[in-house]
Design an enzyme around this catalytic site. Structure first.
Site, short mmCIF file in Angstrom:
data_model
loop_
_atom_site.label_atom_id
_atom_site.label_comp_id
_atom_site.label_asym_id
_atom_site.label_seq_id
_atom_site.Cartn_x
_atom_site.Cartn_y
_atom_site.Cartn_z
N HIS A 121 -1.06 -12.72 -6.27
CA HIS A 121 -0.92 -11.26 -6.23
C HIS A 121 -2.11 -10.68 -5.49
O HIS A 121 -3.26 -11.05 -5.74
CB HIS A 121 -0.87 -10.69 -7.66
CG HIS A 121 -0.88 -9.20 -7.72
ND1 HIS A 121 -1.95 -8.48 -8.21
CD2 HIS A 121 0.05 -8.28 -7.35
CE1 HIS A 121 -1.68 -7.19 -8.16
NE2 HIS A 121 -0.47 -7.05 -7.64
N HIS B 57 -5.68 -2.97 -0.31
CA HIS B 57 -4.99 -2.46 -1.49
C HIS B 57 -4.95 -0.95 -1.35
O HIS B 57 -5.96 -0.27 -1.56
CB HIS B 57 -5.72 -2.88 -2.76
CG HIS B 57 -4.93 -2.68 -4.00
ND1 HIS B 57 -5.48 -2.68 -5.26
CD2 HIS B 57 -3.60 -2.48 -4.20
CE1 HIS B 57 -4.54 -2.49 -6.16
NE2 HIS B 57 -3.39 -2.37 -5.54
#
Length: 501
Positions: free
Chosen positions: A125, A171
């Site tokens: 992830h 991110h």
């Protein structure tokens, strides 16, 4: 005496005993004595021990194991002059990595010719992050490490740069610093098949306009070349097998025509509706201060990102890039926020769906059997909730017991939940694919993970030897008042008895 280096000095500890335990000594004498000697374990006695106690099946396997044991003993000078293994050598071999529970000699031994949906897949992830989810740096280094460790699913979040003329990996909507997409792609190519020949799935979280999608398509094709798997049709009735895809890199993302019809797939899968959250209650965050900071960042930037999204949506509506769309071999379906609809199985088409940790947990309560049925043909990816700022992980067992193939873990984190994932994928030669047990694929009788089943086996574990100490992240040194902690806790991991076939 055993010596440990602690900071700039050495500490020495005297073991309680160098002698084998009574139980190991009894086993040694039983087999060594059968040869008429008693002081050494001969080759024939060793083969008998490997067959009867260690469970080696087949003459070839027994011979190979015996050669490895004798080679280990010879290397460590543990053979008697007249031949045979000493009791000390026998003890040291039993407690060494040469006698590991998951021995590398077995290699890949599961059937690799079944569709991808029949396997648990080692999944990462936010694979580019070096630390926490809020403010750490982005780099290609964690991607390389993950691939070398056997991870087969790498996630990249694609965002336009400040000038809107290039693509960065970061991110989104946090303080994480970006890394160049080309560096990530080149790293994937270089390390993809270092530890495993089986396919690498590249999941892309796409926040791009058509002209940037076209740029990504060109970069991907030029970088991966013949390594890139291109599907012959948009609708596959069944997934190909890991064996069919050996040495290939697969792109999985949402088709461009669905881009910005809703929120990003992560937000969509994680958040759900406000009404649903009021029913189920708030999630408990990892750290209240960090989550509060994250919310401040989100609130501060929300207006700016909404304006950017609206501008981007206008550009997206101008057209869909065909080259980018052709890269997608495993399409990500857009959730309808109705589990009955989301988990409906299409007999003519397979796909992948993503669910956030919180949404998935709720779904297991109301739609457990539907999840198992869905994952018999389709791929399901579970990812950590947004409040795991410190890159902590959830218990992967909750995903595996319902057949979810891609239980995504923060590889940059630490702790027991990550150790469970790492231990799981040491199986099957560490190739990153572990065949699901037959009962999860049984269409006639659906498995119920919540049912109470009778105990079939009880394990009695005896610890004969330990090595090192437990590392405490709160301590920066060891001294007289704070010596190394030799406390050990053994937790046997037996989830699915048919996995280690």
């Amino acid at each position: 005496m055993t010596t440990y280096r602690v900071c700039c000095f050495l500490r020495r500890f005297r073991p309680a005993s160098n002698e084998p335990s009574e139980a190991i000594g009894d086993v040694f004498e039983a087999y060594a004595g059968a040869d008429g000697g008693g002081s050494a374990l001969g080759e024939e006695a060793l083969r008998r021990f490997l067959r009867e106690v260690q469970g080696e099946a087949g003459d070839d396997d027994v011979e190979a194991a015996a050669r490895e044991v004798l080679a280990f003993a010879a290397e460590h000078r543990l053979l008697k002059k007249g031949g045979g293994l000493t009791v000390e050598g026998f003890h040291r071999w039993l407690c060494s990595d040469a006698n590991a529970a998951l021995h590398p000699r077995r290699g890949v031994h599961h059937d690799m010719g079944l569709p991808l949906s029949h396997y648990f897949i080692y999944t990462g992830h936010n694979s580019y992050l070096t630390g926490n989810q809020l403010s750490s740096g982005c780099s290609e280094a964690p991607i390389a490490k993950a691939l070398r460790d056997g991870v087969r699913v790498i996630e990249l979040d694609l965002w336009p740069n400040a000038a809107k003329d290039d693509v960065e990996v970061l991110h989104g909507r946090t303080w994480t610093s970006p890394v160049d997409l080309m560096k990530c792609l080149e790293t994937v190519k270089e390390h993809a098949f270092v530890s495993s020949p089986y396919p690498v799935i590249l999941t892309l979280e796409d926040h791009l306009t058509p002209h940037l999608q076209a740029k990504v398509a060109k970069m991907v094709k030029e970088t991966f070349g013949d390594l890139l798997h291109l599907s012959e049709s948009e609708a596959m009735p069944v997934f190909p097998s890991p064996e069919d895809l050996r040495g290939k890199i697969i792109i999985s993302t949402k088709p461009p025509k669905e881009y910005l019809e809703t929120k990003s797939s992560k937000e969509e899968a994680q958040n759900g509706s406000a009404e649903e959250e009021s029913v189920w209650g708030d999630e408990i965050p990892d750290n209240k201060a960090q989550v509060a900071t994250a919310r401040q960042v989100s609130e501060k930037d929300t207006e700016r990102y909404v304006e950017e999204d609206e501008e981007m949506e206008k550009k997206v509506q101008q057209g869909v890039n065909g080259e980018y769309k052709s890269l997608i071999s495993i399409s990500l379906t857009r959730r309808k926020h109705d589990m009955d609809q989301d988990l409906k199985v299409d007999p003519e088409k397979v796909s992948r769906m993503s669910l956030g940790e919180a949404a998935y947990e709720k779904a297991t309560i109301t739609h457990g059997s539907e999840i198992i049925k869905f994952t018999q043909r389709n791929l399901l990816r579970i990812f950590p909730k947004t409040t795991r700022i410190t890159s902590s992980n959830y218990n992967p067992l909750m995903g595996w017991r319902y057949g979810a193939q891609m239980v995504a873990a923060n590889m940059q984190g630490h702790g027991r939940k990550l150790w469970l994932t790492q231990g799981m994928f040491r199986a099957n030669g560490g190739c990153g694919y572990v065949k699901k047990p037959d009962f999860l694929m049984n269409t006639d009788k659906m498995f119920d993970p919540r049912s109470k089943l009778p105990v079939k086996t009880r394990l009695k574990v005896t610890v004969y030897m330990g090595d090192g100490w437990r590392f405490d992240f709160r301590k920066t040194h060891f001294d007289k008042c704070s010596p190394p902690d030799f406390y050990a806790r053994v937790s046997p991991f037996v989830m699915l008895p048919t996995i280690n076939q």
